[in-house]
Design a protein around this motif. Structure first.
Motif, mmCIF file in Angstrom:
data_model
loop_
_atom_site.group_PDB
_atom_site.id
_atom_site.type_symbol
_atom_site.label_atom_id
_atom_site.label_comp_id
_atom_site.label_asym_id
_atom_site.label_seq_id
_atom_site.Cartn_x
_atom_site.Cartn_y
_atom_site.Cartn_z
ATOM 1 N N SER A 28 0.848 -1.193 0.000
ATOM 2 C CA SER A 28 0.000 0.000 0.000
ATOM 3 C C SER A 28 0.881 1.239 0.000
ATOM 4 C CB SER A 28 -0.903 0.019 1.243
ATOM 5 O OG SER A 28 -1.753 -1.092 1.257
ATOM 6 N N PRO A 29 0.913 1.956 -1.113
ATOM 7 C CA PRO A 29 1.756 3.160 -1.158
ATOM 8 C C PRO A 29 1.238 4.263 -0.233
ATOM 9 C CG PRO A 29 1.096 2.471 -3.360
ATOM 10 C CD PRO A 29 0.289 1.673 -2.396
ATOM 11 N N SER A 30 -0.053 4.270 0.019
ATOM 12 C CA SER A 30 -0.605 5.341 0.842
ATOM 13 C C SER A 30 -1.798 4.850 1.651
ATOM 14 C CB SER A 30 -1.003 6.536 -0.025
ATOM 15 O OG SER A 30 -2.023 6.162 -0.914
ATOM 16 N N LEU A 31 -2.055 5.590 2.736
ATOM 17 C CA LEU A 31 -3.156 5.260 3.633
ATOM 18 C C LEU A 31 -3.637 6.554 4.287
ATOM 19 C CD1 LEU A 31 -4.789 3.089 5.268
ATOM 20 C CD2 LEU A 31 -2.922 3.132 6.934
ATOM 21 N N SER A 32 -4.942 6.753 4.302
ATOM 22 C CA SER A 32 -5.519 7.924 4.977
ATOM 23 C C SER A 32 -6.431 7.454 6.083
ATOM 24 C CB SER A 32 -6.319 8.776 3.988
ATOM 25 O OG SER A 32 -5.480 9.408 3.066
ATOM 26 N N VAL A 33 -6.301 8.091 7.250
ATOM 27 C CA VAL A 33 -7.053 7.686 8.435
ATOM 28 C C VAL A 33 -7.526 8.930 9.167
ATOM 29 C CG1 VAL A 33 -6.825 6.554 10.678
ATOM 30 C CG2 VAL A 33 -5.771 5.534 8.686
ATOM 31 N N GLN A 34 -8.691 8.855 9.761
ATOM 32 C CA GLN A 34 -9.186 9.956 10.574
ATOM 33 C C GLN A 34 -8.454 9.984 11.915
ATOM 34 O OE1 GLN A 34 -11.307 11.926 8.192
ATOM 35 N NE2 GLN A 34 -12.076 12.322 10.230
ATOM 36 N N GLU A 35 -8.228 11.188 12.397
ATOM 37 C CA GLU A 35 -7.614 11.357 13.712
ATOM 38 C C GLU A 35 -8.422 10.588 14.766
ATOM 39 O OE1 GLU A 35 -7.382 15.430 14.927
ATOM 40 O OE2 GLU A 35 -6.313 14.971 16.788
ATOM 41 N N GLY A 36 -7.701 9.897 15.640
ATOM 42 C CA GLY A 36 -8.351 9.138 16.699
ATOM 43 C C GLY A 36 -8.633 7.694 16.354
ATOM 44 N N ARG A 37 -8.631 7.381 15.044
ATOM 45 C CA ARG A 37 -8.902 6.000 14.636
ATOM 46 C C ARG A 37 -7.597 5.214 14.586
ATOM 47 N NH1 ARG A 37 -14.131 6.050 12.292
ATOM 48 N NH2 ARG A 37 -14.003 3.780 12.380
ATOM 49 N N ILE A 38 -7.711 3.937 14.274
ATOM 50 C CA ILE A 38 -6.538 3.079 14.186
ATOM 51 C C ILE A 38 -5.935 3.131 12.782
ATOM 52 C CG2 ILE A 38 -7.946 1.049 13.616
ATOM 53 C CD1 ILE A 38 -5.884 -0.652 15.132
ATOM 54 N N SER A 39 -4.617 3.199 12.723
ATOM 55 C CA SER A 39 -3.894 3.062 11.453
ATOM 56 C C SER A 39 -3.232 1.694 11.463
ATOM 57 C CB SER A 39 -2.809 4.131 11.309
ATOM 58 O OG SER A 39 -3.351 5.417 11.245
ATOM 59 N N THR A 77 5.070 3.299 3.026
ATOM 60 C CA THR A 77 3.649 3.648 2.968
ATOM 61 C C THR A 77 3.485 5.051 3.533
ATOM 62 O OG1 THR A 77 2.874 1.362 3.244
ATOM 63 C CG2 THR A 77 1.327 3.121 3.823
ATOM 64 N N ARG A 78 2.856 5.911 2.740
ATOM 65 C CA ARG A 78 2.620 7.288 3.205
ATOM 66 C C ARG A 78 1.315 7.321 3.974
ATOM 67 N NH1 ARG A 78 4.708 11.995 1.867
ATOM 68 N NH2 ARG A 78 5.764 11.072 0.059
ATOM 69 N N LEU A 79 1.420 7.620 5.262
ATOM 70 C CA LEU A 79 0.237 7.722 6.127
ATOM 71 C C LEU A 79 -0.160 9.175 6.276
ATOM 72 C CD1 LEU A 79 -1.820 6.545 8.182
ATOM 73 C CD2 LEU A 79 -0.068 6.883 9.950
ATOM 74 N N THR A 80 -1.436 9.440 6.035
ATOM 75 C CA THR A 80 -1.989 10.774 6.264
ATOM 76 C C THR A 80 -3.092 10.646 7.299
ATOM 77 O OG1 THR A 80 -1.546 11.415 3.977
ATOM 78 C CG2 THR A 80 -3.104 12.771 5.222
ATOM 79 N N VAL A 81 -2.934 11.365 8.397
ATOM 80 C CA VAL A 81 -3.952 11.368 9.449
ATOM 81 C C VAL A 81 -4.724 12.673 9.342
ATOM 82 C CG1 VAL A 81 -4.421 11.227 11.914
ATOM 83 C CG2 VAL A 81 -2.519 9.926 10.924
ATOM 84 N N ILE A 82 -5.994 12.546 9.069
ATOM 85 C CA ILE A 82 -6.841 13.709 8.795
ATOM 86 C C ILE A 82 -7.443 14.227 10.096
ATOM 87 C CG2 ILE A 82 -8.844 14.516 7.502
ATOM 88 C CD1 ILE A 82 -8.302 12.007 5.670
ATOM 89 N N PRO A 83 -7.232 15.518 10.401
ATOM 90 C CA PRO A 83 -7.758 16.062 11.672
ATOM 91 C C PRO A 83 -9.284 16.092 11.689
ATOM 92 C CG PRO A 83 -6.076 17.498 10.742
ATOM 93 C CD PRO A 83 -6.399 16.477 9.696
ATOM 94 N N GLN A 129 -2.728 10.246 15.286
ATOM 95 C CA GLN A 129 -2.672 11.688 15.490
ATOM 96 C C GLN A 129 -2.134 12.355 14.226
ATOM 97 O OE1 GLN A 129 -0.122 12.145 18.905
ATOM 98 N NE2 GLN A 129 -1.618 11.254 20.325
ATOM 99 N N PRO A 130 -2.489 13.623 13.979
ATOM 100 C CA PRO A 130 -1.982 14.303 12.781
ATOM 101 C C PRO A 130 -0.457 14.286 12.676
ATOM 102 C CG PRO A 130 -3.784 15.545 13.718
ATOM 103 C CD PRO A 130 -3.490 14.431 14.686
ATOM 104 N N GLY A 131 0.233 14.331 13.803
ATOM 105 C CA GLY A 131 1.697 14.275 13.803
ATOM 106 C C GLY A 131 2.259 12.942 13.360
ATOM 107 N N ASP A 132 1.398 11.935 13.239
ATOM 108 C CA ASP A 132 1.843 10.632 12.745
ATOM 109 C C ASP A 132 1.933 10.611 11.226
ATOM 110 O OD1 ASP A 132 -0.244 8.991 15.213
ATOM 111 O OD2 ASP A 132 1.868 9.598 15.360
#
Lengths: 114, 112
Positions: free
Chosen positions: B8-19, B106-112, B81-84
């Motif tokens: 998985s080259p990328s992954l987007s997750v909402q803040e507070g959820r599990i990555s 894998t690029r993780l983006t945590v969305i606030p 967290q967004p800092g992740d």
């Protein structure tokens, strides 16, 4: 502060013009290594050194040379750079001579060869 | 041939959820696995590791799971967290070897 320092951070050069990327660590680590990072390929090892005067090839050594005359320094030499050596380069060091284990990385050197 | 794969080259997750970041390897000699985190314009930094004698290692919000039979490991971040937000590299080595083999990240983006 414990760190691995690389210079230069950014460099644009032309094909065939010899260049050296320096790497120095202040943690008295025995193991040092060079990696290149390319899109879709991750980090690939170029050369490594287990100790002073002990160096060996990694996975992609072609076109590169290294030396380890002092424990703290591990320069990467491109004798005749070519465009396919355009990449992001990382130097790393580690405590463990027997296995790299946890590596400490420098901030990277972005090289462009025209 | 890529011995460590992050499919998985990328992954987007909402803040507070599990990555959950996944990693597969092909070399059965690998017995030590690490995760590194990389921010833009910085070098990778060590995050967490696991030896093949364990199947789980936890450090605060970060847990790594190892399934040796499937040659698979995963990194769980809870809560995210967004800092992740960063690129995460999986790496593996074998006892006595002088190299760490890295995945493609894998690029993780945590969305606030």
């Amino acid at each position: 502060e414990a760190q691995v320092t690389q210079n230069p951070r950014y460099l644009i050069t032309v094909t065939g013009k010899k260049l050296t990327v320096t790497c120095s660590q202040n943690m008295n680590h025995e193991y040092m290594s060079w990696y290149r990072q390319d899109p879709g390929l991750g980090l690939r090892q170029i050369y490594y050194s287990m100790n002073v005067e002990v160096t060996d090839k990694g996975d992609v050594p072609e076109g590169y040379k290294v030396s380890r005359k002092e424990k703290r320094n591990f320069p990467l030499i491109l004798e005749s750079p070519s465009p396919n050596q355009t990449s992001l380069y990382f130097c790393a060091s580690s405590f463990s001579p027997g296995s790299p284990g946890e590596l400490f990385f420098g901030e990277g050197s972005r090289l462009t060869v025209l | 041939d890529q011995q460590v794969k992050q499919n998985s080259p990328s992954l987007s997750v909402q803040e507070g959820r599990i990555s959950i970041l996944n990693c597969d390897y092909t070399n059965s000699m690998f017995d030590y696995f690490l995760w590194y985190k990389k921010y833009p314009a910085e070098g990778p930094t060590f995050l967490i590791s696991i030896s093949s004698i364990k199947d789980k290692n936890e450090d605060g919000r970060f847990t790594v799971f190892l399934n040796k039979s499937a040659k698979h490991l995963s990194l769980h971040i809870v809560p995210s967290q967004p800092g992740d937000s960063a690129v995460y590299f999986c790496a593996a080595s074998a006892t006595g070897a002088n190299n760490l083999f890295f995945g493609t990240g894998t690029r993780l983006t945590v969305i606030p």
